[in-house]
Design an enzyme around this catalytic site. Structure first.
Site, PDB file in Angstrom:
ATOM      1  N   ARG A  41       0.851  -1.182   0.000  1.00 50.86           N
ATOM      2  CA  ARG A  41       0.000   0.000   0.000  1.00 50.86           C
ATOM      3  C   ARG A  41       0.889   1.234   0.000  1.00 50.86           C
ATOM      4  NH1 ARG A  41      -4.161   0.560   4.863  1.00 50.86           N
ATOM      5  NH2 ARG A  41      -2.316   1.288   5.994  1.00 50.86           N
ATOM      6  N   SER A 110     -12.643  -4.645   1.601  1.00 55.00           N
ATOM      7  CA  SER A 110     -12.849  -4.124   2.949  1.00 55.00           C
ATOM      8  C   SER A 110     -14.333  -4.126   3.286  1.00 55.00           C
ATOM      9  CB  SER A 110     -12.309  -2.694   3.064  1.00 55.00           C
ATOM     10  OG  SER A 110     -10.916  -2.654   2.878  1.00 55.00           O
ATOM     11  N   LYS A 139      -5.571   5.227   9.634  1.00 58.26           N
ATOM     12  CA  LYS A 139      -6.780   5.690   8.941  1.00 58.26           C
ATOM     13  C   LYS A 139      -7.712   6.322   9.970  1.00 58.26           C
ATOM     14  CE  LYS A 139      -6.922   2.733   4.847  1.00 58.26           C
ATOM     15  NZ  LYS A 139      -7.786   1.890   4.002  1.00 58.26           N
TER      16      LYS A 139
END
Length: 211
Positions: A41, A110, A139
């Site tokens: 990521r 997700s 996040k």
């Protein structure tokens, strides 16, 4: 039919957790410790940067016989021959991604609640990334799911479930006890001073849940 990988210790990369260290060095230490799956990521990297780094990660993961998943980017996954992609709720829908990638690629989605989990199952996902289980520093806008919420998804899952969000060596057991097949870990591995030892500690707990 493609084989499902071992989701038990799922490393998700984040350059912000490296504390000045090189990503490849940190991922190598994690693999040496026993990480079973790696997701690349890189939210701020250019496509060229992602491609170059993903190629290096693919070669490294291959040397440990561990699959590499690419976050969001189908094009990067296909270009480097990764095992698959992971998609968030705001990314390309799973069904559309499946049309592009075909059946040989792994697609993770997700899911933050049972409804999203059911939709992912119906759209052809191979596994679910569910959280945030404990809240997360990476996040800030993600709502906390909790272990009870994770357990509710696991109970009716129909797919492998990976718990994510604030998972560390200290609470990994709680994620597995909720019924998850594994945990996706970011800073709980990459921000630790001794990555290899941290992953080995997680691996010892994981063995308790091996069927």
């Amino acid at each position: 039919m493609k084989a499902q990988p071992d989701y038990s210790i799922y490393l998700v990369t984040d350059d912000g957790c490296l504390q000045g260290r090189e990503l490849l060095d940190c991922v190598r230490e994690a693999l040496e410790g026993g990480v079973t799956l790696v997701q690349y990521r890189a939210k701020t990297a250019s496509s060229a940067e992602m491609y170059a780094e993903a190629l290096q990660l693919k070669a490294l993961c291959d040397s440990f016989k561990v699959p590499l998943i690419i976050n969001d980017r189908l094009d990067i996954a296909m270009a480097v021959g990764a095992a698959g992609v992971h998609l968030g709720q705001d990314d390309l829908p799973c069904a559309a991604a499946r049309k592009i990638l075909g059946e040989d690629y792994i697609i993770g989605v997700s899911a933050h609640n049972p409804a999203e989990a059911k939709a992912a199952l119906q759209s052809g996902a191979d596994y679910l990334g569910c959280g945030a289980v404990f809240g997360t520093a990476t996040k800030a806008d993600v709502q906390k799911l909790g272990t009870d919420g994770l357990a509710a998804i696991c109970k009716a899952k129909g797919l492998p479930v990976v718990g994510i969000g604030g998972v560390t060596a200290d609470n990994y057991r709680e994620v597995r006890a909720a019924g998850a097949d594994g945990a996706a870990i970011v800073s709980g591995i990459l921000a630790q001073p001794d990555i290899r030892t941290t992953v080995r500690a997680i691996a010892r707990v994981s063995q308790e849940f091996t069927k």
